[in-house]
Scaffold this motif. Structure first.
Motif, PDB file in Angstrom:
ATOM      1  N   PHE A 246       0.864  -1.177   0.000  1.00 19.43           N
ATOM      2  CA  PHE A 246       0.000   0.000   0.000  1.00 19.43           C
ATOM      3  C   PHE A 246       0.900   1.226   0.000  1.00 19.43           C
ATOM      4  O   PHE A 246       1.946   1.225   0.658  1.00 19.43           O
ATOM      5  N   LYS A 247       0.501   2.241  -0.731  1.00 16.24           N
ATOM      6  CA  LYS A 247       1.176   3.522  -0.607  1.00 16.24           C
ATOM      7  C   LYS A 247       0.288   4.347   0.309  1.00 16.24           C
ATOM      8  O   LYS A 247      -0.905   4.524   0.044  1.00 16.24           O
ATOM      9  N   ILE A 248       0.870   4.792   1.413  1.00 17.04           N
ATOM     10  CA  ILE A 248       0.114   5.542   2.411  1.00 17.04           C
ATOM     11  C   ILE A 248       0.591   6.989   2.391  1.00 17.04           C
ATOM     12  O   ILE A 248       1.783   7.271   2.522  1.00 17.04           O
ATOM     13  N   TYR A 249      -0.361   7.878   2.202  1.00 20.08           N
ATOM     14  CA  TYR A 249      -0.091   9.308   2.092  1.00 20.08           C
ATOM     15  C   TYR A 249      -0.554  10.015   3.359  1.00 20.08           C
ATOM     16  O   TYR A 249      -1.686   9.819   3.806  1.00 20.08           O
ATOM     17  N   ASP A 250       0.297  10.839   3.915  1.00 20.51           N
ATOM     18  CA  ASP A 250      -0.069  11.693   5.041  1.00 20.51           C
ATOM     19  C   ASP A 250      -0.419  13.049   4.441  1.00 20.51           C
ATOM     20  O   ASP A 250       0.416  13.667   3.767  1.00 20.51           O
ATOM     21  N   THR A 251      -1.651  13.498   4.655  1.00 19.46           N
ATOM     22  CA  THR A 251      -2.113  14.736   4.032  1.00 19.46           C
ATOM     23  C   THR A 251      -2.668  15.702   5.076  1.00 19.46           C
ATOM     24  O   THR A 251      -3.091  15.288   6.160  1.00 19.46           O
ATOM     25  N   GLU A 252      -2.661  16.958   4.710  1.00 17.15           N
ATOM     26  CA  GLU A 252      -3.238  17.992   5.568  1.00 17.15           C
ATOM     27  C   GLU A 252      -3.621  19.182   4.698  1.00 17.15           C
ATOM     28  O   GLU A 252      -2.850  19.594   3.819  1.00 17.15           O
ATOM     29  N   ASN A 253      -4.802  19.717   4.921  1.00 16.29           N
ATOM     30  CA  ASN A 253      -5.288  20.884   4.175  1.00 16.29           C
ATOM     31  C   ASN A 253      -5.170  20.711   2.666  1.00 16.29           C
ATOM     32  O   ASN A 253      -4.765  21.630   1.951  1.00 16.29           O
ATOM     33  N   GLY A 254      -5.514  19.532   2.175  1.00 13.39           N
ATOM     34  CA  GLY A 254      -5.518  19.284   0.744  1.00 13.39           C
ATOM     35  C   GLY A 254      -4.155  19.103   0.108  1.00 13.39           C
ATOM     36  O   GLY A 254      -4.032  19.107  -1.112  1.00 13.39           O
ATOM     37  N   LYS A 255      -3.123  18.919   0.914  1.00 14.29           N
ATOM     38  CA  LYS A 255      -1.772  18.757   0.389  1.00 14.29           C
ATOM     39  C   LYS A 255      -1.149  17.466   0.933  1.00 14.29           C
ATOM     40  O   LYS A 255      -1.390  17.078   2.065  1.00 14.29           O
ATOM     41  N   ILE A 256      -0.321  16.834   0.104  1.00 11.01           N
ATOM     42  CA  ILE A 256       0.414  15.649   0.526  1.00 11.01           C
ATOM     43  C   ILE A 256       1.652  16.110   1.281  1.00 11.01           C
ATOM     44  O   ILE A 256       2.484  16.835   0.735  1.00 11.01           O
ATOM     45  N   LEU A 257       1.747  15.714   2.546  1.00 10.46           N
ATOM     46  CA  LEU A 257       2.917  16.056   3.355  1.00 10.46           C
ATOM     47  C   LEU A 257       4.034  15.046   3.169  1.00 10.46           C
ATOM     48  O   LEU A 257       5.214  15.399   3.134  1.00 10.46           O
ATOM     49  N   SER A 258       3.666  13.764   3.067  1.00  5.82           N
ATOM     50  CA  SER A 258       4.636  12.695   2.870  1.00  5.82           C
ATOM     51  C   SER A 258       3.901  11.456   2.394  1.00  5.82           C
ATOM     52  O   SER A 258       2.676  11.381   2.459  1.00  5.82           O
ATOM     53  N   SER A 259       4.684  10.480   1.918  1.00  4.87           N
ATOM     54  CA  SER A 259       4.099   9.198   1.531  1.00  4.87           C
ATOM     55  C   SER A 259       5.151   8.123   1.715  1.00  4.87           C
ATOM     56  O   SER A 259       6.353   8.401   1.710  1.00  4.87           O
ATOM     57  N   GLU A 260       4.665   6.896   1.918  1.00  6.81           N
ATOM     58  CA  GLU A 260       5.572   5.760   2.026  1.00  6.81           C
ATOM     59  C   GLU A 260       4.885   4.516   1.497  1.00  6.81           C
ATOM     60  O   GLU A 260       3.665   4.387   1.562  1.00  6.81           O
ATOM     61  N   ILE A 261       5.687   3.619   0.960  1.00 11.19           N
ATOM     62  CA  ILE A 261       5.182   2.342   0.484  1.00 11.19           C
ATOM     63  C   ILE A 261       5.389   1.337   1.604  1.00 11.19           C
ATOM     64  O   ILE A 261       6.495   1.175   2.104  1.00 11.19           O
ATOM     65  N   VAL A 262       4.286   0.698   2.011  1.00 11.16           N
ATOM     66  CA  VAL A 262       4.300  -0.192   3.162  1.00 11.16           C
ATOM     67  C   VAL A 262       3.844  -1.581   2.730  1.00 11.16           C
ATOM     68  O   VAL A 262       2.835  -1.726   2.045  1.00 11.16           O
ATOM     69  N   SER A 263       4.580  -2.597   3.144  1.00  9.63           N
ATOM     70  CA  SER A 263       4.215  -3.974   2.844  1.00  9.63           C
ATOM     71  C   SER A 263       3.109  -4.435   3.781  1.00  9.63           C
ATOM     72  O   SER A 263       3.136  -4.154   4.976  1.00  9.63           O
ATOM     73  N   SER A 264       2.157  -5.163   3.216  1.00 15.56           N
ATOM     74  CA  SER A 264       1.083  -5.725   4.044  1.00 15.56           C
ATOM     75  C   SER A 264       1.539  -7.028   4.686  1.00 15.56           C
ATOM     76  O   SER A 264       0.758  -7.677   5.375  1.00 15.56           O
ATOM     77  N   ASN A 265       2.780  -7.422   4.452  1.00 13.84           N
ATOM     78  CA  ASN A 265       3.364  -8.635   5.028  1.00 13.84           C
ATOM     79  C   ASN A 265       2.551  -9.887   4.714  1.00 13.84           C
ATOM     80  O   ASN A 265       2.391 -10.764   5.547  1.00 13.84           O
ATOM     81  N   GLY A 266       1.994  -9.928   3.514  1.00 12.53           N
ATOM     82  CA  GLY A 266       1.273 -11.110   3.073  1.00 12.53           C
ATOM     83  C   GLY A 266      -0.092 -11.287   3.699  1.00 12.53           C
ATOM     84  O   GLY A 266      -0.719 -12.319   3.537  1.00 12.53           O
ATOM     85  N   GLN A 267      -0.572 -10.282   4.421  1.00 13.22           N
ATOM     86  CA  GLN A 267      -1.891 -10.381   5.025  1.00 13.22           C
ATOM     87  C   GLN A 267      -2.939 -10.349   3.921  1.00 13.22           C
ATOM     88  O   GLN A 267      -2.837  -9.567   2.996  1.00 13.22           O
ATOM     89  N   GLY A 268      -3.928 -11.180   4.038  1.00 10.97           N
ATOM     90  CA  GLY A 268      -4.968 -11.263   3.026  1.00 10.97           C
ATOM     91  C   GLY A 268      -6.213 -10.502   3.410  1.00 10.97           C
ATOM     92  O   GLY A 268      -6.231  -9.728   4.357  1.00 10.97           O
ATOM     93  N   HIS A 269      -7.249 -10.768   2.653  1.00 11.98           N
ATOM     94  CA  HIS A 269      -8.535 -10.083   2.741  1.00 11.98           C
ATOM     95  C   HIS A 269      -8.903  -9.574   4.141  1.00 11.98           C
ATOM     96  O   HIS A 269      -8.997  -8.386   4.358  1.00 11.98           O
ATOM     97  N   GLY A 270      -9.125 -10.474   5.075  1.00 10.94           N
ATOM     98  CA  GLY A 270      -9.628 -10.103   6.396  1.00 10.94           C
ATOM     99  C   GLY A 270      -8.671  -9.265   7.212  1.00 10.94           C
ATOM    100  O   GLY A 270      -9.076  -8.352   7.920  1.00 10.94           O
ATOM    101  N   ALA A 271      -7.389  -9.556   7.131  1.00 11.49           N
ATOM    102  CA  ALA A 271      -6.406  -8.866   7.963  1.00 11.49           C
ATOM    103  C   ALA A 271      -6.006  -7.497   7.429  1.00 11.49           C
ATOM    104  O   ALA A 271      -5.453  -6.685   8.165  1.00 11.49           O
ATOM    105  N   LEU A 272      -6.308  -7.218   6.169  1.00 14.47           N
ATOM    106  CA  LEU A 272      -5.877  -5.938   5.594  1.00 14.47           C
ATOM    107  C   LEU A 272      -6.520  -4.740   6.277  1.00 14.47           C
ATOM    108  O   LEU A 272      -5.880  -3.704   6.444  1.00 14.47           O
ATOM    109  N   VAL A 273      -7.762  -4.876   6.683  1.00 15.36           N
ATOM    110  CA  VAL A 273      -8.421  -3.746   7.352  1.00 15.36           C
ATOM    111  C   VAL A 273      -7.722  -3.454   8.676  1.00 15.36           C
ATOM    112  O   VAL A 273      -7.456  -2.290   8.997  1.00 15.36           O
ATOM    113  N   GLY A 274      -7.374  -4.483   9.443  1.00 13.75           N
ATOM    114  CA  GLY A 274      -6.626  -4.286  10.682  1.00 13.75           C
ATOM    115  C   GLY A 274      -5.283  -3.631  10.424  1.00 13.75           C
ATOM    116  O   GLY A 274      -4.851  -2.754  11.175  1.00 13.75           O
ATOM    117  N   PHE A 275      -4.615  -4.042   9.352  1.00 14.09           N
ATOM    118  CA  PHE A 275      -3.348  -3.441   8.942  1.00 14.09           C
ATOM    119  C   PHE A 275      -3.531  -1.946   8.679  1.00 14.09           C
ATOM    120  O   PHE A 275      -2.722  -1.121   9.115  1.00 14.09           O
TER     121      PHE A 275
END
Length: 136
Positions: A22-51
């Motif tokens: 997943f690429k996770i973006y930290d945003t504020e006031n309509g602007k991207i402050l930072s982003s990072e690519i994060v591995s879901s560590n092989g978690q599937g359907h059910g565990a992704l929401v917890g992730f």
């Protein structure tokens, strides 16, 4: 606000439940402050929401997504915008600008596809584990 996009090679990965990154973006006031690519560590359907909850995500922008994952995101208070394709960075910029084109009824049910069935703008490939695009 944190926005997550299922991610592969700079693009919105089209099957939420099979997302390795997943690429996770930290945003504020309509602007991207930072982003990072994060591995879901092989978690599937059910565990992704917890992730996503663990990573403080408020919004998910994705392509195809199953009803179970949609319900789990809603229960976790995470807003979902589905039926999206294209470059992840552009999709997030469009969302922040209020210009995102999405399908509020986007879903993927790759478990019941019949041979030759198509979902919107793509073909479903049972031999590759299901949907590869926007399922409706």
């Amino acid at each position: 606000m944190k926005i997550a996009v299922p991610y592969e090679n700079g693009q919105v990965f089209q099957h939420f439940g099979h997302s390795a990154l997943f690429k996770i973006y930290d945003t504020e006031n309509g602007k991207i402050l930072s982003s990072e690519i994060v591995s879901s560590n092989g978690q599937g359907h059910g565990a992704l929401v917890g992730f996503l909850v663990q990573n403080g995500v408020n919004v998910v922008l994705c392509g195809g997504i199953g009803a179970g994952a949609q319900n789990a995101l809603a229960q976790a208070g995470i807003q979902l915008f589905g039926g999206i394709s294209g470059a992840a960075d552009s999709v997030v910029a469009d969302y922040l600008a209020g210009n995102l084109v999405f399908d509020p009824n986007a879903h993927c049910d790759h478990h019941s596809h019949e041979e030759g069935h198509t979902c919107g703008s793509h073909s479903c490939h049972e031999d590759k584990g299901g949907c590869t695009g926007n399922c409706h």
